[in-house]
Every structure is written in structure tokens, then in C-alpha cells.
Design an enzyme around this catalytic site. Structure first.
Site, PDB file in Angstrom:
ATOM      1  N   ARG A  40      14.484   6.989 -89.626  1.00 51.77           N
ATOM      2  CA  ARG A  40      13.192   6.593 -90.196  1.00 51.77           C
ATOM      3  C   ARG A  40      13.176   5.143 -90.678  1.00 51.77           C
ATOM      4  NH1 ARG A  40      13.053  10.880 -94.049  1.00 51.77           N
ATOM      5  NH2 ARG A  40      11.932   9.408 -95.347  1.00 51.77           N
ATOM      6  N   ASN A  41      14.292   4.433 -90.538  1.00 50.77           N
ATOM      7  CA  ASN A  41      14.305   3.021 -90.899  1.00 50.77           C
ATOM      8  C   ASN A  41      13.527   2.264 -89.825  1.00 50.77           C
ATOM      9  OD1 ASN A  41      15.205   0.173 -91.139  1.00 50.77           O
ATOM     10  ND2 ASN A  41      16.514   1.022 -92.744  1.00 50.77           N
ATOM     11  N   ALA A  42      12.625   1.408 -90.243  1.00 56.35           N
ATOM     12  CA  ALA A  42      11.733   0.712 -89.308  1.00 56.35           C
ATOM     13  C   ALA A  42      12.331  -0.553 -88.700  1.00 56.35           C
ATOM     14  CB  ALA A  42      10.428   0.358 -90.028  1.00 56.35           C
ATOM     15  N   PHE A  43      13.562  -0.916 -89.054  1.00 58.34           N
ATOM     16  CA  PHE A  43      14.119  -2.193 -88.607  1.00 58.34           C
ATOM     17  C   PHE A  43      14.086  -2.355 -87.086  1.00 58.34           C
ATOM     18  CE2 PHE A  43      17.498  -4.998 -87.197  1.00 58.34           C
ATOM     19  CZ  PHE A  43      17.195  -6.144 -87.911  1.00 58.34           C
ATOM     20  N   THR A 143      12.882  -2.331 -94.802  1.00 60.78           N
ATOM     21  CA  THR A 143      12.523  -1.436 -93.703  1.00 60.78           C
ATOM     22  C   THR A 143      12.992  -0.012 -93.952  1.00 60.78           C
ATOM     23  OG1 THR A 143      14.543  -2.023 -92.499  1.00 60.78           O
ATOM     24  CG2 THR A 143      12.537  -3.295 -91.988  1.00 60.78           C
TER      25      THR A 143
END
Length: 169
Positions: A40-43, A143
Site C-alpha cells: 500500500r506504499n505509494a512510492f 508515501t
């Protein structure tokens, strides 16, 4: 006694122009030995949009895309004690040698700190970098899925600001 956690080596080629700095890899990243591994990290989604690659590529290919686009990754914290993955829990930390990385990659002219903790710790350990001629440091939103106060589109827009500091290839 709690375990000391360590960051990864920098993902940086000598021709890098932009550097993204996190704080310290979270537990899922450490488990997978990959930057920003939490699903779920948007990086990686942000990087894919900024630099035109599929964020679901295998990890090595994502790193290669960043290198091709002259982007480096690292963390401000080299080692520290942190139960879980929250930045607010980091203590007894030692910084990575950010000035040494900048010396090895002299084309880096912008640093984007992924989250307020990385920015705060960079300023604490290396205040001389702030105001350094030819180097811009931006405090970007985290993020991390734990940083939910901004929508994805707002985070993307903030990260897009880094492209202003990218040399034309």
C-alpha cells in the site's frame, strides 16, 4: 532488548541527478529486502507515473528504471531501534553518510525527503546541506500507507515538483 534495524545500501549510480531519501525501511521492506515493499506504499506507483514505467515491474527492473532516469534512493537513518514500522518510533539512530553519497554522485542537485521524519533527521544531522549552493531539498509527503491525510493525487503532485530539478537528458 529490541533489535537494531539497518537501512539498505544506496541505490545510486554516479550520474544520478535526483535523490529520494526515506527515513528507515519498514518491516515489510526489510523482510523483502526492497525499498518501499509494503503493497500500500505509494512510492513505486508515483515513480512509475513520473518516469513512465509500470510500477508492478519486478523490483530489479524498477530500480533499473530509476537509474535510467538518474534517480537515486537511500535513507537518512543507517541504523536505529524501531519497534514496528512507524517513523515516530525510531530512536537510538545513526545517520547514513549522505554527504559521502553526494560526493560520489556530484550531479545530484535535488533531494526529496519522503516524509517529515526523513526531512527532520536530514536537517538535524546535516544542516550544512540546507542552503548549499546548487542543492535543493524538498520536504515531500510520506508515501507510507500510515500517512493518510493526503490523497494519492496530492502526493503525486508534490513529488512531481522534483521533476523541475531534473536535467534534460
Amino acid at each position: 532488548m529490541e533489535e537494531t534495524k539497518h537501512s539498505f545500501p544506496p541505490a545510486a549510480a554516479p550520474d544520478a541527478e535526483l535523490l529520494f531519501l526515506g527515513s528507515l525501511p519498514g518491516d515489510e521492506s526489510l523482510r523483502q529486502a526492497q525499498y518501499y515493499a509494503h503493497p500500500r506504499n505509494a512510492f513505486w506507483r508515483i515513480m512509475g507515473e513520473l518516469f513512465g514505467f509500470d510500477h508492478l515491474l519486478p523490483y530489479g527492473e524498477r530500480l533499473a528504471e530509476l537509474r535510467r532516469n538518474r534517480v537515486a534512493l537511500w535513507d537518512v537513518v543507517g541504523s536505529g531501534v524501531r519497534p514496528g514500522s512507524l517513523d515516530t518510533a525510531i530512536r537510538e539512530h545513526r545517520p547514513n553518510d549522505i554527504p559521502g553519497l553526494l560526493a560520489r554522485c556530484p550531479g545530484i542537485h535535488a533531494i526529496g525527503c519522503n516524509g517529515s521524519t526523513s526531512h527532520k533527521l536530514l536537517k538535524r544531522h546535516y544542516p550544512e546541506l540546507f542552503g548549499r549552493a546548487g542543492l535543493t531539498i524538498l520536504a515531500l509527503p510520506s508515501t507510507s500507507p500510515a500517512a493518510a491525510r493526503l490523497r494519492y493525487e496530492e502526493k503525486l503532485a508534490a513529488f512531481r515538483e522534483m521533476l523541475r530539478f531534473r536535467e534534460t537528458q
